[in-house]
Design a protein around this motif. Sequence first.
Motif, PDB file in Angstrom:
ATOM      1  N   UNK A 173      -2.120 -52.464 -36.293  1.00 25.96           N
ATOM      2  CA  UNK A 173      -1.166 -53.447 -35.578  1.00 25.96           C
ATOM      3  C   UNK A 173      -2.195 -54.603 -35.237  1.00 25.96           C
ATOM      4  N   UNK A 174      -3.471 -54.403 -34.837  1.00 21.53           N
ATOM      5  CA  UNK A 174      -4.122 -55.569 -34.275  1.00 21.53           C
ATOM      6  C   UNK A 174      -4.456 -56.574 -35.485  1.00 21.53           C
ATOM      7  N   UNK A 175      -4.666 -55.782 -36.662  1.00 21.02           N
ATOM      8  CA  UNK A 175      -4.834 -56.382 -38.103  1.00 21.02           C
ATOM      9  C   UNK A 175      -3.718 -57.298 -38.669  1.00 21.02           C
ATOM     10  N   UNK A 176      -2.465 -57.092 -37.973  1.00 25.00           N
ATOM     11  CA  UNK A 176      -1.409 -58.187 -38.237  1.00 25.00           C
ATOM     12  C   UNK A 176      -1.737 -59.521 -37.453  1.00 25.00           C
ATOM     13  N   UNK A 177      -2.538 -59.636 -36.527  1.00 17.41           N
ATOM     14  CA  UNK A 177      -2.610 -60.738 -35.711  1.00 17.41           C
ATOM     15  C   UNK A 177      -1.322 -61.424 -35.268  1.00 17.41           C
ATOM     16  N   UNK A 178      -0.247 -60.326 -34.858  1.00 19.28           N
ATOM     17  CA  UNK A 178       1.046 -61.110 -34.499  1.00 19.28           C
ATOM     18  C   UNK A 178       1.537 -60.154 -33.410  1.00 19.28           C
ATOM     19  N   UNK A 179       1.050 -59.380 -32.543  1.00 16.45           N
ATOM     20  CA  UNK A 179       1.427 -58.659 -31.451  1.00 16.45           C
ATOM     21  C   UNK A 179       0.486 -59.008 -30.339  1.00 16.45           C
ATOM     22  N   UNK A 180       1.156 -59.503 -29.283  1.00 18.82           N
ATOM     23  CA  UNK A 180       0.456 -59.939 -28.051  1.00 18.82           C
ATOM     24  C   UNK A 180       0.565 -59.161 -26.902  1.00 18.82           C
ATOM     25  N   UNK A 227       3.794 -56.154 -39.434  1.00 19.69           N
ATOM     26  CA  UNK A 227       4.054 -57.325 -38.489  1.00 19.69           C
ATOM     27  C   UNK A 227       5.431 -57.591 -38.356  1.00 19.69           C
ATOM     28  N   UNK A 228       6.051 -57.683 -39.611  1.00 19.48           N
ATOM     29  CA  UNK A 228       7.436 -57.873 -39.573  1.00 19.48           C
ATOM     30  C   UNK A 228       8.305 -56.813 -38.893  1.00 19.48           C
ATOM     31  N   UNK A 229       7.867 -55.517 -38.816  1.00 24.28           N
ATOM     32  CA  UNK A 229       8.802 -54.364 -38.658  1.00 24.28           C
ATOM     33  C   UNK A 229       8.585 -54.413 -37.030  1.00 24.28           C
ATOM     34  N   UNK A 230       7.493 -55.131 -36.528  1.00 25.07           N
ATOM     35  CA  UNK A 230       7.311 -55.057 -34.905  1.00 25.07           C
ATOM     36  C   UNK A 230       8.154 -56.471 -34.279  1.00 25.07           C
ATOM     37  N   UNK A 231       8.040 -57.342 -35.380  1.00 24.73           N
ATOM     38  CA  UNK A 231       8.830 -58.431 -34.947  1.00 24.73           C
ATOM     39  C   UNK A 231      10.534 -58.398 -34.933  1.00 24.73           C
ATOM     40  N   UNK A 232      10.829 -57.376 -35.771  1.00 25.52           N
ATOM     41  CA  UNK A 232      12.347 -57.228 -36.015  1.00 25.52           C
ATOM     42  C   UNK A 232      12.925 -55.701 -35.361  1.00 25.52           C
ATOM     43  N   UNK A 233      12.015 -55.312 -34.447  1.00 23.58           N
ATOM     44  CA  UNK A 233      12.292 -54.058 -33.684  1.00 23.58           C
ATOM     45  C   UNK A 233      13.602 -54.015 -33.035  1.00 23.58           C
ATOM     46  N   UNK A 282      13.844 -50.531 -18.071  1.00 25.07           N
ATOM     47  CA  UNK A 282      12.947 -50.872 -19.107  1.00 25.07           C
ATOM     48  C   UNK A 282      13.520 -50.952 -20.473  1.00 25.07           C
ATOM     49  N   UNK A 283      13.354 -51.695 -21.449  1.00 30.38           N
ATOM     50  CA  UNK A 283      14.114 -52.052 -22.671  1.00 30.38           C
ATOM     51  C   UNK A 283      13.340 -50.852 -23.501  1.00 30.38           C
ATOM     52  N   UNK A 284      14.008 -50.139 -24.394  1.00 29.69           N
ATOM     53  CA  UNK A 284      13.271 -49.111 -25.084  1.00 29.69           C
ATOM     54  C   UNK A 284      13.600 -49.679 -26.433  1.00 29.69           C
ATOM     55  N   UNK A 285      12.702 -49.885 -27.264  1.00 31.53           N
ATOM     56  CA  UNK A 285      12.931 -50.330 -28.748  1.00 31.53           C
ATOM     57  C   UNK A 285      11.996 -49.497 -29.826  1.00 31.53           C
ATOM     58  N   UNK A 286      12.466 -49.625 -31.063  1.00 25.12           N
ATOM     59  CA  UNK A 286      11.624 -48.819 -32.098  1.00 25.12           C
ATOM     60  C   UNK A 286      11.280 -49.624 -33.257  1.00 25.12           C
TER      61      UNK A 286
END
Length: 204
Positions: free
Chosen positions: A95-102, A190-196, A166-170
Amino acid sequence: MNFSSKLLENAVAEFGRLPGVGQKTALRLVLHLLKQSDADVARFTASLDRLKEDIQYCQECFNISDHTTCEICASFKRDKSLICVVEDTRDVMAIENTNSYQGVYHVLGGLISPMDGVGPADLKIEGLINRVQRGEVEEIILALSATMEGDTTIFYLYRKLREFNVKITTIARGIAFGGELEYVDELTLGRSIATRVPYERHVG
Ligand SMILES: [Zn+2]
């Protein structure tokens, strides 16, 4: 295999215990090491010695670290209200390699698997609940594999966490997690995390 040396046989046996390494490969690796300089072999063995002795697990997220708090948890740039729950450190790396998760992470150290005798108490679930109880967390992303163990763990965590505000997403469940991430390209991950999506949608 008939070995001409007991030392050689022992070394091959040790390498052969590694996952995915058969006896032939083990023999090739050991013979390769024998050809290296003393300094190279010393560096190789020292790195293994230090690995087991000095490695730590982040007291916050339980990721493998060189310090009591890992660099991700220690960074003021990371969003501490967003926690991505993963099986092991390979998922964090992917996930770190996607550089899109903060956000930050929580590493369970496995999945619930009654067949393998792994129960909730064997995983870092209590630590996750403690983090949520402190009240800074707004969203938990359950990024676990689309296997029976992954589903079981997600459902267990959902039942544990839903009492909190707390919001729970997958993430999209087509994504292979837990060691198979090298087959998933960074863009897709990266996209699948963004569109959880909210987890509730799956359980109805
Ligand atoms: Zn950490």
